[in-house]
Design a protein around this motif. Structure first.
Motif, PDB file in Angstrom:
ATOM      1  N   GLN A  17      29.085 -31.771 -53.754  1.00  0.00           N
ATOM      2  CA  GLN A  17      27.754 -31.245 -54.083  1.00  0.00           C
ATOM      3  C   GLN A  17      27.655 -29.736 -53.820  1.00  0.00           C
ATOM      4  O   GLN A  17      26.972 -29.283 -52.899  1.00  0.00           O
ATOM      5  CB  GLN A  17      26.683 -31.984 -53.275  1.00  0.00           C
ATOM      6  CG  GLN A  17      26.394 -33.373 -53.822  1.00  0.00           C
ATOM      7  CD  GLN A  17      25.223 -34.002 -53.094  1.00  0.00           C
ATOM      8  OE1 GLN A  17      25.400 -34.604 -52.034  1.00  0.00           O
ATOM      9  NE2 GLN A  17      24.022 -33.855 -53.635  1.00  0.00           N
ATOM     10  N   PRO A  18      28.316 -28.952 -54.651  1.00  0.00           N
ATOM     11  CA  PRO A  18      28.376 -27.497 -54.395  1.00  0.00           C
ATOM     12  C   PRO A  18      27.015 -26.805 -54.413  1.00  0.00           C
ATOM     13  O   PRO A  18      26.780 -25.870 -53.646  1.00  0.00           O
ATOM     14  CB  PRO A  18      29.259 -26.977 -55.533  1.00  0.00           C
ATOM     15  CG  PRO A  18      29.208 -28.019 -56.595  1.00  0.00           C
ATOM     16  CD  PRO A  18      29.039 -29.320 -55.878  1.00  0.00           C
ATOM     17  N   TYR A  19      26.114 -27.253 -55.282  1.00  0.00           N
ATOM     18  CA  TYR A  19      24.808 -26.573 -55.361  1.00  0.00           C
ATOM     19  C   TYR A  19      23.986 -26.817 -54.097  1.00  0.00           C
ATOM     20  O   TYR A  19      23.196 -25.987 -53.682  1.00  0.00           O
ATOM     21  CB  TYR A  19      24.045 -27.024 -56.619  1.00  0.00           C
ATOM     22  CG  TYR A  19      24.818 -26.772 -57.896  1.00  0.00           C
ATOM     23  CD1 TYR A  19      25.054 -25.473 -58.352  1.00  0.00           C
ATOM     24  CD2 TYR A  19      25.338 -27.833 -58.644  1.00  0.00           C
ATOM     25  CE1 TYR A  19      25.784 -25.232 -59.513  1.00  0.00           C
ATOM     26  CE2 TYR A  19      26.063 -27.605 -59.810  1.00  0.00           C
ATOM     27  CZ  TYR A  19      26.282 -26.307 -60.238  1.00  0.00           C
ATOM     28  OH  TYR A  19      27.008 -26.080 -61.382  1.00  0.00           O
ATOM     29  N   GLN A  20      24.229 -27.995 -53.480  1.00  0.00           N
ATOM     30  CA  GLN A  20      23.584 -28.295 -52.209  1.00  0.00           C
ATOM     31  C   GLN A  20      24.084 -27.338 -51.119  1.00  0.00           C
ATOM     32  O   GLN A  20      23.302 -26.836 -50.313  1.00  0.00           O
ATOM     33  CB  GLN A  20      23.879 -29.763 -51.838  1.00  0.00           C
ATOM     34  CG  GLN A  20      23.352 -30.211 -50.484  1.00  0.00           C
ATOM     35  CD  GLN A  20      21.836 -30.149 -50.388  1.00  0.00           C
ATOM     36  OE1 GLN A  20      21.137 -30.416 -51.375  1.00  0.00           O
ATOM     37  NE2 GLN A  20      21.322 -29.785 -49.220  1.00  0.00           N
ATOM     38  N   VAL A  21      25.392 -27.063 -51.125  1.00  0.00           N
ATOM     39  CA  VAL A  21      25.965 -26.132 -50.141  1.00  0.00           C
ATOM     40  C   VAL A  21      25.361 -24.736 -50.311  1.00  0.00           C
ATOM     41  O   VAL A  21      24.971 -24.080 -49.347  1.00  0.00           O
ATOM     42  CB  VAL A  21      27.507 -26.073 -50.284  1.00  0.00           C
ATOM     43  CG1 VAL A  21      28.106 -24.985 -49.395  1.00  0.00           C
ATOM     44  CG2 VAL A  21      28.134 -27.426 -49.962  1.00  0.00           C
TER      45      VAL A  21
END
Lengths: 157, 154
Positions: free
Chosen positions: B23-27
């Protein structure tokens, strides 16, 4: 690292762009027919092998204020190329730096790309570079229009 | 078009350090102190505004077996559009600029061999009738950097 057919398909998906969804790699993995975990493992391997530098964004430079770009072409004596290349590429204003073949009708053998907010700024950068490297044979070619700017689609050409 | 402080921070992050995880956008959202939904909405808007051209893998063309070259040709002013259409039709020609010189059309070619580059150039000569194209393959590479620091701009 030798690329497998699976790796090539993964590269094709990565270059077509990451979808703007919560689990983008899962979406790409599904297109290739593998799991998200397998996909991410291959992406890490491809990056560790230096084949992929990173995942990142490409911006339209003129939309973020860097409106002038100049290609500065230089005539540098062969024996000084490495030294000058290292000196010039250290400057943050220089975005690209290459030695290229020269031709009788085009005697320049060294290239730096600089981006600035105006032509005057590009000119100042060129003067600074000339001074740092102690060379005088150069000219600036400003871009008048961008006719094409795209990202390479590897294995699709 | 207005970019606010958060847009600039987000663009700086995605240019250089996009997380490779489920979940890159969460990071990214956690780094910026906003929600994942807001990150996605902002990126979508920046794409629509054409500030963000692409978000994807950035590859080392040499390691993929591709050779790069820079070419230039002399194109009469009244033929610019027509010749650009021919040049731009090749996938391997990724950049094409008009510059203020007698050699006025400058484009890059990426191809899997020097022979393939020659083939493209010969096709261009045939399709445009313009013979004078200079081919300037790179011999040594010192730097390529396409990130722009936007953080100090508000």
């Amino acid at each position: 690292m030798t690329l497998s057919e699976l790796d090539k398909r993964i590269i094709m998906e990565l270059q077509s762009g990451l979808p703007l969804v919560s689990r983008p790699f899962e979406a790409l993995a599904r297109r290739v027919g593998i799991t998200e975990e397998e996909f991410l493992a291959r992406v890490h391997a491809i990056q560790q092998a230096g084949i992929m530098r990173r995942i990142g964004a490409a911006l339209r430079h003129h939309r973020v204020g860097f409106t002038a770009n100049a290609m500065i072409v230089w005539q540098i004596p062969e024996e000084r190329i490495v030294e000058v290349g290292e000196q010039m590429s250290r400057l943050p204003e220089v975005t690209h730096c290459y030695q290229r073949v020269s031709l009788p009708q085009w005697p320049y053998n060294f290239y730096t790309m600089v981006h600035g907010r105006s032509r005057e700024e590009c000119q100042r950068i060129a003067e600074k570079l000339a001074q740092i490297a102690g060379v005088n044979n150069y000219r600036l070619l400003y871009s008048v229009a961008e006719l094409k700017k795209s990202s390479m689609k590897y294995f699709m050409d | 078009m207005q970019l606010d402080h958060l847009d600039r921070q987000l663009l700086n992050l995605v240019q250089s350090d996009f997380p490779i995880c489920p979940q890159p956008y969460q990071v990214l959202a956690e780094q910026l102190g906003i929600t994942e939904q807001e990150v996605l909405q902002r990126l979508e808007r920046l794409m629509q505004q054409d500030v963000l051209r692409r978000l994807g893998g950035i590859f080392d063309s040499r390691k993929l077996g591709y050779k790069g070259t820079l070419c230039a040709m002399k194109v009469p002013q009244d033929r610019i559009d027509e010749v650009a259409a021919v040049i731009n039709s090749y996938v391997g020609i990724t950049h094409n600029y008009l510059r203020d010189h007698e050699y006025n059309m400058w484009f890059t070619i990426l191809a899997q061999s020097p022979a393939k580059v020659e083939q493209i150039l010969n096709e261009i000569r045939e399709r445009t009738g313009i013979e004078d194209i200079i081919n300037l393959p790179s011999q040594r590479f010192f730097k390529v950097l396409v990130n722009f620091d936007l953080s100090g701009e508000d």
